[in-house]
Write an enzyme that holds these catalytic residues in place. Sequence first.
Site, PDB file in Angstrom:
ATOM      1  N   GLU A 231       0.829  -1.205   0.000  1.00  0.00           N
ATOM      2  CA  GLU A 231       0.000   0.000   0.000  1.00  0.00           C
ATOM      3  C   GLU A 231       0.862   1.254   0.000  1.00  0.00           C
ATOM      4  OE1 GLU A 231      -3.573   0.713   2.843  1.00  0.00           O
ATOM      5  OE2 GLU A 231      -1.766   1.386   3.855  1.00  0.00           O
ATOM      6  N   ASP A 292      -5.014  -3.350  -2.989  1.00  0.00           N
ATOM      7  CA  ASP A 292      -4.911  -1.889  -2.948  1.00  0.00           C
ATOM      8  C   ASP A 292      -3.542  -1.409  -3.414  1.00  0.00           C
ATOM      9  OD1 ASP A 292      -3.654  -2.917  -0.705  1.00  0.00           O
ATOM     10  OD2 ASP A 292      -4.645  -1.590   0.727  1.00  0.00           O
TER      11      ASP A 292
END
Length: 548
Positions: A231, A292
């Site tokens: 991330e 993500d």
Amino acid sequence: MRRRSVSLLGLAGLLALPLTVLPQAQAADGVVSTGKTVTASSVETSAFGAGLAVDGNTATRWASLEGVDPQWIRVDLGANHAISRVKLNWEDAYGKTYRIQTSADGSNWTDVYSTTAGDGATDDLAVSGSGRYVRMYGTGRGTAYGYSLWEFEVYGAPSGGGGGGGTAVPFGSHLKPYAAGMLKPSGSQAAIDQKVVDYYNRWKSAFVRQNCGNGWYQIISPDADHPYVAEAQGYGMVVTATMAGADPDAKKIFDGLVKWKIDHPSSVNPNLLAAEQDTACRSVNGGDGATDGDMDVAYGLLLADKQWGSAGTYNYKDLALKHIAAIKKDELNPTTKLLKLGDWSSSGDQYYWISRTSDWMVDHFRAFRTASGDTTWDAVRTAHQTQISRLQSTYASGTGLLPDFVVDTNTTPKPAPGQVLEDPNDGAYWWNACRTPWRIADDAVTSGDATSLAAARKLNSWIKTKSGGDPNKIAIGYKLNGTQISSGSEAAFFAPFAVAAMTDSGSQAWLDALWNKMLATTIDTSSYFSASIQLQVMITVSGNHWVP
């Protein structure tokens, strides 16, 4: 995955250049720098921002940090210009040894004037050069203080050529306008852009690292379960590609992040990034991918291809297309067209019909469709937008809030009934979903899409009322009905609402309040999560987010 400095040119010596000082204005060209985007190596305090040197007001000034060499201030003219004259109106803190430099791309500089005998007051210099960018680069102060300019005036005329070779969409160029009617904070564009640059420099100092050697750059994540998480690397790639032009080291950092991605492949699909690394920079916990992080990595690569082209050390476009194809193969549920949690989830496991709402990056889907030509991404975008609208109307009709996780995506998608992956609040607006106002509104402001606009406006209307127009009253987490979960104030929760506020013509005062709250919030060096979210929100709110 939940939350769990600008480099200066080294000078080997000063190049002696011809000097012509104009005793009074003689050049026919007009001032082309007033009100333009300006960046600087530092500011003494927020009262002496770089934008004050080009505001046309000789009572306001830029001032650098005291006692530090070198320092610079740079103006972006917005397009290539023939430069005929530069006028420096010094405050008492003047430059004794400095250069005037021009650049086409904000990275490669050409000297058009230099001196080792500056004496302050006003330097009115006849020069001959061209470029989009002009800067004063000081290496020797005339006093014990810093460098300070009442005004930095550049005279010239457009000469064509656009933004020059190295960077196609330099930060602050605003070459990619938003949809009609979007708000921005009150104040000059140059001053707004400078605030973003200032915050970026602090973020960079706090979180950008070169650990373990091997040519790698990493974004460190002290508040995550491991020092390096996908991330954070994804955030770093998007941010550095966007800040190109403001940071001359942007491409170098980006390429170091690319090398990190290549050298830490997912164990499931080597075209994806392994989600977690330890202090020795080794992938851990199976080495599989997190959706993500992969979404932002692919998006960052597309930005880089547009910024710098793909003919250099790395073929950004090829890497992006491989990454996008890998997301489709192993991080997208082929039945629901909703994103899975990671490439580690497969048919038959308990997580296969679960999706994380903060991964639903609609503008990314648009970019993937454009780059790949694959119409699947149109269906993916529609599926996620449909669920955003449905979840808002069915489970959060009064608030518009989304839950961290959605379950039963194969039948009737609904908020998680409790802890399904991370936390008892997995079905609430918590540490994952706090990003959704930013992600939804990023698409709304750039595309003007009616569905994204409606979702963003619903969120904005509720939080503005809930907080009474006071950003300090935005809590840390809410149930979907708007009941507060925890007290306190956290950038990860208040900042994203600023992007939603941009979509409502009646929210100027509210947007200004959120912007000022961000400016007043110092970076917590122990939390990459909140700082990285606020930085990306500031990039969008300032008008600098764009879709490749």
